[in-house]
Design a protein around this motif. Structure first.
Motif: not given
Length: 172
Positions: A124-129
């Motif tokens: 979940v976090v990877s694509p946002k950062v």
């Protein structure tokens, strides 16, 4: 805000880690709603998501960058747990008690719940950062694959401390 009244006991669990810059104000507001001699119990994680042995150095460096980004840009407190005692001490609470226990303690064969929860965090976090993964060989997709392989290895050891601090509000 409407007057909520006064309480004998207030329990705050996994809240302060999401308000790095506002934790002191939250606790002061809670204290105003606590009766004299009432108890405030704070529970939170410490060094959240960062305790993995033996995570390869390039993966650990990237994970630290990721968590630092969340801390700075999303008001997340990686070290909320270790601050709980000072919060109550500074407000003159009495009879302060501390307890330390494991929230995550993962070793050996990985169960499905831990696998799902940890893989979902990265997914979940990877694509946002994505910029965090620019220096990682293969980018965020390779990091996800490598973390998944690491985490599913029964040799891995992961833990997150949970700290509880309970204190009594001064009577005057």
């Amino acid at each position: 805000m409407a007057d909520l009244g006064e309480f004998d006991f207030i329990w705050v669990r996994f809240v302060l880690e999401y308000f790095r810059d506002g934790a002191v104000d939250i606790i002061k507001n809670l204290t105003r709603n606590l009766k004299p001699d009432g108890w405030l119990c704070l529970l939170d994680l410490d060094y959240n998501c960062l305790n993995h042995w033996e995570l390869p150095l390039d993966m650990e460096t990237t994970l630290i960058k990721l968590m630092k980004h969340i801390e700075v840009h999303h008001n997340f407190d990686l070290y909320a747990g270790r601050k709980l005692y000072a919060y109550l001490y500074d407000l003159n609470f009495r009879e302060i008690n501390m307890h330390l226990m494991a929230h995550h303690l993962i070793y050996g064969e990985l169960n499905e719940i831990d696998s799902f929860n940890w893989m979902k965090k990265i997914k979940v976090v990877s694509p946002k950062v994505l910029s965090i993964f620019e220096d990682y060989p293969g980018g965020s997709e390779a990091y996800y694959t490598n973390f998944t392989n690491f985490f599913r290895n029964p040799r891995r050891f992961t833990y997150t401390p949970l700290i509880m601090c309970k204190g009594k509000k001064p009577s005057s």
